[in-house]
Design a protein around this motif. Structure first.
Motif, PDB file in Angstrom:
ATOM      1  N   LYS A  43      53.172  40.705  55.884  1.00 24.09           N
ATOM      2  CA  LYS A  43      53.238  39.245  55.717  1.00 24.09           C
ATOM      3  C   LYS A  43      53.314  38.877  54.244  1.00 24.09           C
ATOM      4  O   LYS A  43      54.085  38.000  53.839  1.00 24.09           O
ATOM      5  CB  LYS A  43      52.004  38.578  56.345  1.00 24.09           C
ATOM      6  CG  LYS A  43      51.951  38.630  57.870  1.00 24.09           C
ATOM      7  CD  LYS A  43      50.626  38.025  58.352  1.00 24.09           C
ATOM      8  CE  LYS A  43      50.333  38.419  59.793  1.00 24.09           C
ATOM      9  NZ  LYS A  43      48.950  38.020  60.183  1.00 24.09           N
ATOM     10  N   VAL A  44      52.492  39.533  53.431  1.00 18.39           N
ATOM     11  CA  VAL A  44      52.478  39.241  51.990  1.00 18.39           C
ATOM     12  C   VAL A  44      53.847  39.551  51.382  1.00 18.39           C
ATOM     13  O   VAL A  44      54.402  38.742  50.629  1.00 18.39           O
ATOM     14  CB  VAL A  44      51.375  40.060  51.278  1.00 18.39           C
ATOM     15  CG1 VAL A  44      51.456  39.870  49.774  1.00 18.39           C
ATOM     16  CG2 VAL A  44      50.000  39.674  51.801  1.00 18.39           C
TER      17      VAL A  44
ATOM     18  N   VAL B  34      44.945  39.671  42.379  1.00 15.36           N
ATOM     19  CA  VAL B  34      46.124  39.920  43.217  1.00 15.36           C
ATOM     20  C   VAL B  34      47.361  40.075  42.314  1.00 15.36           C
ATOM     21  O   VAL B  34      48.179  40.979  42.502  1.00 15.36           O
ATOM     22  CB  VAL B  34      46.352  38.775  44.235  1.00 15.36           C
ATOM     23  CG1 VAL B  34      47.677  38.950  44.986  1.00 15.36           C
ATOM     24  CG2 VAL B  34      45.201  38.692  45.228  1.00 15.36           C
TER      25      VAL B  34
ATOM     26  N   HIS C  50      49.193  42.529  57.618  1.00 18.04           N
ATOM     27  CA  HIS C  50      48.982  41.564  56.536  1.00 18.04           C
ATOM     28  C   HIS C  50      49.819  41.916  55.309  1.00 18.04           C
ATOM     29  O   HIS C  50      50.406  41.048  54.683  1.00 18.04           O
ATOM     30  CB  HIS C  50      47.491  41.457  56.160  1.00 18.04           C
ATOM     31  CG  HIS C  50      47.241  40.450  55.079  1.00 18.04           C
ATOM     32  ND1 HIS C  50      47.118  40.794  53.758  1.00 18.04           N
ATOM     33  CD2 HIS C  50      47.158  39.094  55.134  1.00 18.04           C
ATOM     34  CE1 HIS C  50      46.948  39.687  53.050  1.00 18.04           C
ATOM     35  NE2 HIS C  50      46.965  38.640  53.854  1.00 18.04           N
TER      36      HIS C  50
ATOM     37  N   VAL D  34      39.683  31.404  55.445  1.00 13.20           N
ATOM     38  CA  VAL D  34      39.153  32.753  55.681  1.00 13.20           C
ATOM     39  C   VAL D  34      38.231  33.215  54.550  1.00 13.20           C
ATOM     40  O   VAL D  34      37.745  34.340  54.567  1.00 13.20           O
ATOM     41  CB  VAL D  34      40.269  33.811  55.938  1.00 13.20           C
ATOM     42  CG1 VAL D  34      41.053  33.474  57.196  1.00 13.20           C
ATOM     43  CG2 VAL D  34      41.191  33.959  54.744  1.00 13.20           C
TER      44      VAL D  34
ATOM     45  N   LEU E 260      36.703  40.189  53.742  1.00 15.13           N
ATOM     46  CA  LEU E 260      37.273  38.918  54.211  1.00 15.13           C
ATOM     47  C   LEU E 260      38.205  39.131  55.407  1.00 15.13           C
ATOM     48  O   LEU E 260      38.539  38.193  56.119  1.00 15.13           O
ATOM     49  CB  LEU E 260      38.039  38.220  53.080  1.00 15.13           C
ATOM     50  CG  LEU E 260      37.187  37.796  51.882  1.00 15.13           C
ATOM     51  CD1 LEU E 260      38.048  37.121  50.835  1.00 15.13           C
ATOM     52  CD2 LEU E 260      36.065  36.866  52.322  1.00 15.13           C
ATOM     53  N   PHE E 261      38.615  40.377  55.594  1.00 16.90           N
ATOM     54  CA  PHE E 261      39.419  40.686  56.778  1.00 16.90           C
ATOM     55  C   PHE E 261      38.454  41.031  57.895  1.00 16.90           C
ATOM     56  O   PHE E 261      37.748  42.040  57.823  1.00 16.90           O
ATOM     57  CB  PHE E 261      40.361  41.861  56.487  1.00 16.90           C
ATOM     58  CG  PHE E 261      41.408  41.531  55.457  1.00 16.90           C
ATOM     59  CD1 PHE E 261      42.637  41.010  55.836  1.00 16.90           C
ATOM     60  CD2 PHE E 261      41.161  41.721  54.098  1.00 16.90           C
ATOM     61  CE1 PHE E 261      43.605  40.697  54.878  1.00 16.90           C
ATOM     62  CE2 PHE E 261      42.121  41.408  53.141  1.00 16.90           C
ATOM     63  CZ  PHE E 261      43.351  40.890  53.539  1.00 16.90           C
TER      64      PHE E 261
ATOM     65  N   LYS F 229      45.011  28.200  54.746  1.00 21.05           N
ATOM     66  CA  LYS F 229      44.567  29.278  55.638  1.00 21.05           C
ATOM     67  C   LYS F 229      43.686  30.275  54.891  1.00 21.05           C
ATOM     68  O   LYS F 229      42.716  30.775  55.440  1.00 21.05           O
ATOM     69  CB  LYS F 229      45.767  30.005  56.247  1.00 21.05           C
ATOM     70  CG  LYS F 229      46.339  29.239  57.419  1.00 21.05           C
ATOM     71  CD  LYS F 229      47.642  29.808  57.925  1.00 21.05           C
ATOM     72  CE  LYS F 229      48.266  28.833  58.938  1.00 21.05           C
ATOM     73  NZ  LYS F 229      49.691  29.080  59.160  1.00 21.05           N
ATOM     74  N   HIS F 230      44.031  30.534  53.639  1.00 22.44           N
ATOM     75  CA  HIS F 230      43.230  31.487  52.861  1.00 22.44           C
ATOM     76  C   HIS F 230      41.904  30.888  52.429  1.00 22.44           C
ATOM     77  O   HIS F 230      40.905  31.598  52.322  1.00 22.44           O
ATOM     78  CB  HIS F 230      44.048  32.042  51.692  1.00 22.44           C
ATOM     79  CG  HIS F 230      45.056  33.058  52.152  1.00 22.44           C
ATOM     80  ND1 HIS F 230      46.279  32.706  52.667  1.00 22.44           N
ATOM     81  CD2 HIS F 230      44.990  34.408  52.246  1.00 22.44           C
ATOM     82  CE1 HIS F 230      46.927  33.800  53.035  1.00 22.44           C
ATOM     83  NE2 HIS F 230      46.166  34.845  52.790  1.00 22.44           N
TER      84      HIS F 230
ATOM     85  N   VAL G  20      56.394  36.972  52.117  1.00 20.50           N
ATOM     86  CA  VAL G  20      56.259  35.761  51.299  1.00 20.50           C
ATOM     87  C   VAL G  20      56.888  36.003  49.922  1.00 20.50           C
ATOM     88  O   VAL G  20      57.608  35.148  49.398  1.00 20.50           O
ATOM     89  CB  VAL G  20      54.781  35.324  51.166  1.00 20.50           C
ATOM     90  CG1 VAL G  20      54.648  34.131  50.226  1.00 20.50           C
ATOM     91  CG2 VAL G  20      54.186  34.980  52.530  1.00 20.50           C
TER      92      VAL G  20
ATOM     93  N   VAL H 223      38.852  33.146  51.051  1.00 20.79           N
ATOM     94  CA  VAL H 223      39.416  33.608  49.779  1.00 20.79           C
ATOM     95  C   VAL H 223      39.109  32.571  48.698  1.00 20.79           C
ATOM     96  O   VAL H 223      39.095  31.367  48.955  1.00 20.79           O
ATOM     97  CB  VAL H 223      40.945  33.834  49.893  1.00 20.79           C
ATOM     98  CG1 VAL H 223      41.559  34.171  48.551  1.00 20.79           C
ATOM     99  CG2 VAL H 223      41.245  34.939  50.910  1.00 20.79           C
TER     100      VAL H 223
ATOM    101  N   TYR I 273      38.717  42.289  60.598  1.00 19.46           N
ATOM    102  CA  TYR I 273      38.929  43.579  61.258  1.00 19.46           C
ATOM    103  C   TYR I 273      38.578  44.767  60.361  1.00 19.46           C
ATOM    104  O   TYR I 273      38.743  45.906  60.765  1.00 19.46           O
ATOM    105  CB  TYR I 273      40.368  43.690  61.770  1.00 19.46           C
ATOM    106  CG  TYR I 273      41.429  43.140  60.855  1.00 19.46           C
ATOM    107  CD1 TYR I 273      42.030  41.901  61.106  1.00 19.46           C
ATOM    108  CD2 TYR I 273      41.828  43.849  59.732  1.00 19.46           C
ATOM    109  CE1 TYR I 273      43.004  41.388  60.260  1.00 19.46           C
ATOM    110  CE2 TYR I 273      42.804  43.327  58.889  1.00 19.46           C
ATOM    111  CZ  TYR I 273      43.388  42.103  59.157  1.00 19.46           C
ATOM    112  OH  TYR I 273      44.337  41.598  58.316  1.00 19.46           O
TER     113      TYR I 273
ATOM    114  N   LEU J  49      49.645  27.879  53.532  1.00 17.55           N
ATOM    115  CA  LEU J  49      49.183  29.257  53.391  1.00 17.55           C
ATOM    116  C   LEU J  49      47.889  29.291  52.564  1.00 17.55           C
ATOM    117  O   LEU J  49      46.954  30.030  52.866  1.00 17.55           O
ATOM    118  CB  LEU J  49      50.277  30.104  52.730  1.00 17.55           C
ATOM    119  CG  LEU J  49      50.048  31.610  52.677  1.00 17.55           C
ATOM    120  CD1 LEU J  49      49.873  32.195  54.072  1.00 17.55           C
ATOM    121  CD2 LEU J  49      51.206  32.303  51.953  1.00 17.55           C
TER     122      LEU J  49
END
Ligand code: HEM
Length: 147
Positions: A64-65, A106, A61, A96, A39-40, A92-93, A68, A98, A42, A89
């Protein structure tokens, strides 16, 4: 209450070293569900999962996590104030790719990191305190999937 004390007390040291702890968490996550790596966008630049987790984009990332989580710990008295942020948020997921079901794994990875880092201080009440906070964060993010 007791939950907040347990969370704040344990985050005091962990929060000073966000990236290494985040790396433990995400290494565990990709071990439990390697498909999340794709899912990333890159992720194609790395060979092994370990290469991935330590690449600059992934470390970003991870940071960033952790920020949060840091925000949630700092706002334990008014988690509601993060609702709009967490809703966005979540959106956004969703965008992408998720799936909300992935938040369970997680959460498992978060607990794994806490257990590794806290050792003896990782107790049943502490685990529950973190799960309670995490489930509030997940509930707020999950609203981003509602149509
Ligand atoms: C952004 C994937 C879990 C916080 C992103 C991006 C991807 C992604 C692909 C966009 C690219 C990037 O910024 O690197 C995932 C996956 C997750 C996950 C696969 C696990 C299933 C989380 C969690 C949090 C989080 C649990 C925090 C609680 C963020 C933040 C951004 C982000 C703050 C930046 C959003 C922005 O651009 O405004 N995530 N993420 N992610 N993620 Fe995650």
């Amino acid at each position: 209450g007791k939950d907040k004390e347990l969370i704040r007390g344990s985050w005091e040291s962990l929060g000073k070293n966000k990236v290494p702890h985040g790396v433990i968490m995400f290494s565990r996550l990709f071990e439990l569900d390697p498909e999340l790596l794709s899912l990333f966008h890159y992720s194609t630049n790395c060979g092994t999962t370990q290469d991935c987790v330590s690449s600059p984009e992934f470390l970003e990332h991870v940071t960033k996590v952790m920020l949060v989580i840091d925000a949630a710990v700092s706002h334990l008295d008014d988690l509601h104030s993060l609702e709009d942020f967490l809703f966005n948020l979540g959106r956004k997921h969703q965008a992408v790719g998720v799936n909300t079901q992935s938040f369970a794994v997680v959460g498992e990875s978060l607990l794994y990191m806490l257990q590794c880092s806290l050792g003896q201080a990782y107790t049943a009440p502490l685990r529950q305190a973190w799960l309670n906070m995490y489930s509030i964060v997940v509930a707020a993010m999950s609203r981003g999937w509602a149509k």
